[in-house]
Motif scaffolding. Structure first.
Motif, mmCIF file in Angstrom:
data_model
loop_
_atom_site.group_PDB
_atom_site.id
_atom_site.type_symbol
_atom_site.label_atom_id
_atom_site.label_comp_id
_atom_site.label_asym_id
_atom_site.label_seq_id
_atom_site.Cartn_x
_atom_site.Cartn_y
_atom_site.Cartn_z
ATOM 1 N N ASP A 95 4.597 9.682 18.270
ATOM 2 C CA ASP A 95 3.203 9.475 17.933
ATOM 3 C C ASP A 95 2.788 8.044 18.268
ATOM 4 O O ASP A 95 1.750 7.795 18.862
ATOM 5 C CB ASP A 95 3.036 9.731 16.433
ATOM 6 C CG ASP A 95 1.584 9.998 16.097
ATOM 7 O OD1 ASP A 95 0.934 10.657 16.915
ATOM 8 O OD2 ASP A 95 1.124 9.560 15.035
ATOM 9 N N ARG A 96 3.640 7.096 17.893
ATOM 10 C CA ARG A 96 3.315 5.698 18.032
ATOM 11 C C ARG A 96 3.302 5.292 19.504
ATOM 12 O O ARG A 96 2.467 4.522 19.930
ATOM 13 C CB ARG A 96 4.364 4.882 17.319
ATOM 14 C CG ARG A 96 3.715 3.741 16.569
ATOM 15 C CD ARG A 96 4.655 3.283 15.563
ATOM 16 N NE ARG A 96 4.379 1.951 15.102
ATOM 17 C CZ ARG A 96 5.281 1.283 14.438
ATOM 18 N NH1 ARG A 96 6.457 1.820 14.231
ATOM 19 N NH2 ARG A 96 5.009 0.104 13.993
ATOM 20 N N LEU A 105 7.790 10.579 14.649
ATOM 21 C CA LEU A 105 7.133 9.318 14.302
ATOM 22 C C LEU A 105 7.083 8.389 15.502
ATOM 23 O O LEU A 105 6.052 7.797 15.806
ATOM 24 C CB LEU A 105 7.889 8.647 13.157
ATOM 25 C CG LEU A 105 7.584 9.187 11.766
ATOM 26 C CD1 LEU A 105 8.474 8.516 10.752
ATOM 27 C CD2 LEU A 105 6.125 8.956 11.423
ATOM 28 N N ALA A 106 8.239 8.275 16.196
ATOM 29 C CA ALA A 106 8.297 7.362 17.332
ATOM 30 C C ALA A 106 7.383 7.851 18.445
ATOM 31 O O ALA A 106 6.711 7.075 19.106
ATOM 32 C CB ALA A 106 9.736 7.249 17.823
ATOM 33 N N GLY A 109 11.974 14.399 12.461
ATOM 34 C CA GLY A 109 10.930 13.547 11.900
ATOM 35 C C GLY A 109 10.917 12.177 12.545
ATOM 36 O O GLY A 109 9.862 11.644 12.894
ATOM 37 N N GLY A 110 12.117 11.621 12.738
ATOM 38 C CA GLY A 110 12.220 10.311 13.381
ATOM 39 C C GLY A 110 11.645 10.342 14.785
ATOM 40 O O GLY A 110 10.861 9.460 15.172
#
Lengths: 323, 202
Positions: free
Chosen positions: B197-198, B194-195, B190-191
């Motif tokens: 995507d950004r 998230l990174a 998940g981490g």
């Protein structure tokens, strides 16, 4: 554990000797660092006080003791003083489990490796607390770098140590020493070369030494996390750095270089010779290589050391299972 | 050479004569028990004091230092329970990794006392906090009530060897062990997601 007079005397004597060792280490190492730096840069280094400038550090220590400790305005007073103390106090504990000689271990513990790793973690916290409490941007940036570096480099370090512990089937440092013989080809350096290489690189990362000294990079951050510290506060952080150097050198000597075993007259002096040579190597590297950039520092760790450490552990497990 | 070796052996004799009997001079049982109580009191004090500091201080970093104190106390209690592995793991993971990462997050916050946490808590908040603090009691009160007045067997706890611990994790407790690793894997994935995507949207 049964508490008897023997145990109590042994612990107290070990603690006293360790405190003496750490103070002597800082005094000698600061002198050696400046002398070696001078040699590499073709200048004499300290030479005024005592023969070969040997007493220079002693005089410096007196100066640091006498200096006023400037406390910056608007800083967090409690944490500002807690930082340097927190950097030094776990160090006395971790040296207890290191087997300096065949019987010279302060506290023989089956979980010695784990104890060391657990208390070394305080180092990062101490840097963070000090850097944050001094209410200085340089201090804060230094602390932020220190923490991402410490967290990153601890993992391959543990993986390298784990491979050796795995091979020996124990976390007891005395037994790990005994698993190696007196001759260099019996040491773990030969059996676990990759682990030794990873450990060697991580030694610099864990102790914030050049070329990995970004938390205190003086050309960009003035002093990094200890920018605001003067007098004894600075001295304690400084001492903690040399103490952690001594610690990782002793660990490397015990894990990979046979500890107190040596070809001629095995004994306590071999541990000290090996650790001393490793510390000299660290000084040599510091004055030879330029500082890396921060993203390079983290890339070396996450993209090379960590996968290599995992691969090494996996290979060790495979070899252990098959042979 | 013979003189040296004989003097070394006489030194060993001396050590044998004076050092070995010291092991017989144990602290009397009641004194050892008192020491255990004193250690217990100290650790509980650390936990309670650290917990109060964590809850009551207006500065996030001070609160975190309080939390570190609490973790130290918990590690000490593990040591008293003859579980040194748990104690060191507690320090290694909670103090060395989790607290340091929390600190990292806090550092992005301003070093002033003007944030939301600086305002004094309202009555409702205080009531909620006390209620939350009492929640574990709901869990443990029946247990404590059922065993009130019951004394332990007076035996010191037995230390589980590390090998036994490992075997337990890989045999009897395999399912919880694997489930925890799945949870950690999910968190890590998940981490990364998230990174990822950004980084690529910008």
């Amino acid at each position: 554990m049964d508490i008897n007079l023997q145990v109590i005397i042994k612990l107290l004597a070990a603690l006293g000797l360790i405190i003496a060792l750490l103070i002597a280490n800082s005094l000698v190492m600061v002198w050696l660092e400046r002398k070696v730096a001078g040699f590499i840069q073709r200048r004499p280094g300290p030479y005024e006080v005592g023969p070969y400038g040997l007493l220079q550090t002693l005089v410096d220590a007196v100066k640091l003791l006498g200096k006023q400790m400037v406390v910056p305005a608007n800083c967090d007073h409690v944490l500002f003083f807690l930082g340097p103390v927190l950097a030094m106090f776990p160090m006395f504990l971790v040296f207890l489990v290191i087997p300096f000689g065949p019987v010279l271990t302060g506290l023989e513990d089956d979980l010695g490796v784990l104890l060391i790793m657990a208390f070394v973690g305080f180092e990062g916290l101490a840097v963070l607390v000090g850097g944050w409490a001094s209410n200085n941007k340089y201090g804060l940036i230094g602390a932020a770098r220190a923490v991402s570096q410490a967290v990153a480099y601890e993992i391959p370090l543990i993986l390298a140590v784990l491979a050796v512990a795995f091979q020996c089937g124990t976390l007891n440092l005395t037994l790990i020493t005994e698993a190696q013989g007196n001759w260099p080809w019996q040491w773990h350096l030969v059996r676990q070369p990759l682990a030794f290489l990873i450990f060697l690189i991580c030694m610099f990362g864990e102790t914030n030494r050049a070329p990995f000294d970004l938390p205190e990079g003086e050309s960009e951050l003035t002093g990094g996390y200890h920018t605001e510290y003067s007098g004894m506060g600075f001295a304690l952080y400084f001492m903690a750095e040399y103490t952690s150097m001594l610690l990782v050198s002793f660990l490397a000597a015990v894990f990979f270089l046979g500890g107190s075993g040596g070809p001629l007259w095995p004994g306590i002096w071999w541990t000290f010779i090996k650790a001393g040579l490793l510390m000299t190597l660290m000084i040599w590297v510091r004055w030879t290589y330029p500082r890396v950039r921060f993203d390079q520092l983290l890339n070396i760790n996450w993209k090379w050391l960590l996968p290599l450490g995992l691969l090494n552990l996996w290979l060790t497990a495979l070899v252990m299972k098959c042979f | 050479m013979t003189g040296l070796s004989s003097s070394i052996s006489s030194l060993y004799d001396l050590v044998e004569r004076f050092w070995k009997p010291l092991a017989e001079l144990s602290l009397p049982g009641p004194a050892q028990e008192m020491m255990a109580y004193a250690a217990f009191a100290f650790y509980v004090l650390l936990i309670a004091g650290g917990g109060l500091a964590a809850v009551l201080s207006r500065q996030l970093v001070r609160a975190l230092v309080g939390l570190v104190l609490t973790f130290l106390g918990v590690a000490g209690l593990y040591l008293l329970l003859a579980a040194p592995f748990m104690a060191f793991m507690q320090l290694l993971i909670y103090v060395g990794a989790i607290c340091v990462l929390v600190f990292f997050a806090i550092m992005l916050v301003k070093n002033t006392q003007t944030g939301e946490e600086a305002a004094s808590p309202g009555l409702g908040q205080a009531f909620g906090a006390i209620l939350a603090a009492l929640a574990p009691l709901a869990l443990f009160a029946p247990l404590i009530a059922a065993r009130a007045g019951e004394l332990g067997d007076g035996l010191a706890p037995r230390e589980t060897p590390l090998a036994e611990l490992g075997q337990g994790l890989l045999s009897y407790y395999l399912l919880p062990f694997e489930l925890i690793s799945v949870i950690l894997l999910v968190a890590m994935a998940g981490g990364v997601l998230l990174a990822w995507d950004r980084r690529f949207r910008n």
